[in-house]
Design an enzyme around this catalytic site. Sequence first.
Site, PDB file in Angstrom:
ATOM      1  CG  HIS A 266       1.906   1.371  -7.553  1.00  0.00           C
ATOM      2  ND1 HIS A 266       0.885   0.343  -6.988  1.00  0.00           N
ATOM      3  CD2 HIS A 266       2.425   2.295  -6.177  1.00  0.00           C
ATOM      4  CE1 HIS A 266       0.970   0.380  -5.429  1.00  0.00           C
ATOM      5  NE2 HIS A 266       1.445   0.972  -4.956  1.00  0.00           N
ATOM      6  CG  ASN A 267      -0.577   5.227 -12.805  1.00  0.00           C
ATOM      7  OD1 ASN A 267      -1.617   6.037 -12.589  1.00  0.00           O
ATOM      8  ND2 ASN A 267      -1.454   4.247 -13.611  1.00  0.00           N
ATOM      9  CG  LEU A 268       1.095   9.722 -15.420  1.00  0.00           C
ATOM     10  CD1 LEU A 268       0.542  10.747 -15.484  1.00  0.00           C
ATOM     11  CD2 LEU A 268       2.250   9.566 -16.601  1.00  0.00           C
ATOM     12  CB  ILE A 269      -3.084   9.143 -12.570  1.00  0.00           C
ATOM     13  CG1 ILE A 269      -2.683   8.816 -14.162  1.00  0.00           C
ATOM     14  CG2 ILE A 269      -3.786   9.522 -12.307  1.00  0.00           C
ATOM     15  CD1 ILE A 269      -3.790   7.850 -14.935  1.00  0.00           C
ATOM     16  CG  HIS A 270      -0.940   6.546  -6.703  1.00  0.00           C
ATOM     17  ND1 HIS A 270      -1.507   6.704  -5.551  1.00  0.00           N
ATOM     18  CD2 HIS A 270       0.977   6.173  -6.039  1.00  0.00           C
ATOM     19  CE1 HIS A 270      -0.694   6.385  -4.943  1.00  0.00           C
ATOM     20  NE2 HIS A 270       0.508   6.189  -4.661  1.00  0.00           N
TER      21      HIS A 270
ATOM     22  CG  ASP B 183       1.215   5.999  -0.714  1.00  0.00           C
ATOM     23  OD1 ASP B 183       1.040   6.261  -2.261  1.00  0.00           O
ATOM     24  OD2 ASP B 183       1.887   5.644  -0.230  1.00  0.00           O
TER      25      ASP B 183
ATOM     26  CD  GLN C  52     -10.295  -1.719  -0.743  1.00  0.00           C
ATOM     27  OE1 GLN C  52     -10.684  -0.205  -0.768  1.00  0.00           O
ATOM     28  NE2 GLN C  52      -9.694  -1.930  -1.261  1.00  0.00           N
TER      29      GLN C  52
ATOM     30  CG  HIS D  15       5.413   8.781  -3.134  1.00  0.00           C
ATOM     31  ND1 HIS D  15       4.390   9.526  -4.395  1.00  0.00           N
ATOM     32  CD2 HIS D  15       3.812   7.641  -2.950  1.00  0.00           C
ATOM     33  CE1 HIS D  15       3.154   8.236  -4.467  1.00  0.00           C
ATOM     34  NE2 HIS D  15       2.740   7.846  -4.008  1.00  0.00           N
ATOM     35  CG  ASP D  16       4.643   4.584  -4.970  1.00  0.00           C
ATOM     36  OD1 ASP D  16       5.303   3.526  -4.259  1.00  0.00           O
ATOM     37  OD2 ASP D  16       3.643   5.020  -4.877  1.00  0.00           O
TER      38      ASP D  16
END
Length: 625
Positions: A302-306, A449, A500, A342-343
């Site tokens: 949950h970072n800027l790449i996401h 998401d 998964q 959103h995160d």
Amino acid sequence: MSQFDRYSDRVQFYRNKFGQIFVKLDEEMIDVSTASKTKSHHHASRSAKASTATTVIHNDRENLSTIFSNKSKSSGDRRGIDDNHERGPTNSPFDLIEHSISGLGVLSSLPKPDSFDALQIGSDRLRTIIAALHCNIIVRKEDLVRNLDYAANVLEAVHQDEARRLMEEDDGALSEIEPDSVPNEVRDWLAMTFTRSMSTIKRRPSDKPKFKSVAQAIRAGIMVDRYLRRLSIDIKFKTINEWTFDVFSVNEFTNGQCLRYVGFELMQRYNLPNKLHISINALQNFLEQMESGYSKHRNPYHNLIHAADVLQTTYQIIYNSGLMNWLNDHELFAMFIAAIIHDFEHTGTSNNFHIQSRSDTALIYNDRAVLENHHVSAAFRLMRIDDYNILSEFSSDEFKNFRHLVIEMVLATDMSSHFTQLKTMKSLLSMPENIEKSKALALILHSADISHPGKPWTMHHAWTELLMEEYFKQGEKEKELGLPCSPLCDRDNTLVAESQIGFIQYIVEPSFVVMGDMLEKILKSFAAPDSELPSPSIPPKSAVSSSSPSLSPKSSNASNRHRDDQLENGNRRERKPSSMTTPIPRPTTVRRPWIEYLKENRERWIREADEEKRRRELKAIEEES
């Protein structure tokens, strides 16, 4: 010889070469005028047209002379002129201009706007258009727009090139210093390579170049590096409309700043800062602060790449489906901002962890959508600060509607509301009424998401490893606090492949089925026959005149790329917000690229699960023995 000298020589060459042609053209105009008078009773219709054109040209003789005096011709234009001379004096100036106008429709063979030949051809076409206007000759609107756009691109390329080359301003105190400590060879190389001072002037042996040349060289090197980086980023963003957009590659290339780049690219692509009166500086500051917030807890997933990935995926869904025509500018902007925030300031732990650990965040939001409420609240608190206020020009109603949409979309990313959200949307699909925009956009963002299982395996597998690492770190925190280990958070016992398979089969795939059906219902609700729909309108002038900071590609370049795509592919139409174009006919079915990848990835995980099972069995046998 420098590039500037070669340019000057070439311009003089064309002036000398074509000057004689237009002297003959003026003489031919006089001959045509005389011939048309003597033969008017034999050729009534042609005489009327030639007489009209001749009268207009003689009335505006000085203007037309100015127009044609510097007009250089491409090879195709020269053939036209030669043909007219071979046909004799019966051709009128009207015919000559019409011949040039007929060539305006041919754009496929034009050189690139940044090439030298484009200067000549762009000038020729502008002068042809001017001559047509003087003679009251009609030019097709499509040809006029495309040629003016080409000429504008040529001018922009020239401006950018000159801005890089002609940098004569001083560089503060450094420009007046002559440091003897800099070796002569270094000074000579810098001056010769990065400045024009030594390309045309031979320096005396006793002269030393001032440090101004070195400062210019450094500045030129920086600007060249920025230009090459921008060119490479433009190439990367050519796939931003695609489902397989590689956000990892973009993040690596932008030195860990992919969120601001993707955010600005999409905002400028639809000219939202200009149309919604959003301060560029505020938007830049806001995106930078978003990246800072996403990096606060150094989360693996949950970072800027996401955030950048969800933003691009959200955009791709509405772009691919044609939903752009369903949204106005404020709704599109709300969609982008919701995806970006959103995160925001995600802690790398789940809502259940906050509730079980009785964190301050859980206490503030009463254990309900703890993180999602924090994401929205923290973002809107940030927007209250002047430096980050991207909503300062919104009216009270605009702000209210914007905030409502953003809250609805972000809160819908809470996984605890997943099944309720799908059930509600299925009920709406079975009813004849139209679907509410907030619910539709919320489902799109929620689907984006959780979309990585529907991407190519390399990206999906990378995201899975990052997510599992974040889960495992939460499990370690839970053990330290004496809390029960949450599902999938036990590093030693979690079955990744099995998890998964279940995630794809029971969560992701049903979500995308419902979302796809929803998109098709929306498309049918505003689809119209081709005959009832006007052609796309031209974007407002502000769309190509907006300023953009160094971190964002110019919106005009993006717009030009779209127009080029349209010219090369007649059956492809650019999808833009309804305020930029009028509705255009679209199919009522949606292409679903995720279906193939969901199937492939699920089968891949099944094979991985079999291998995991064999490894566990072998390990159990070894432990028993």
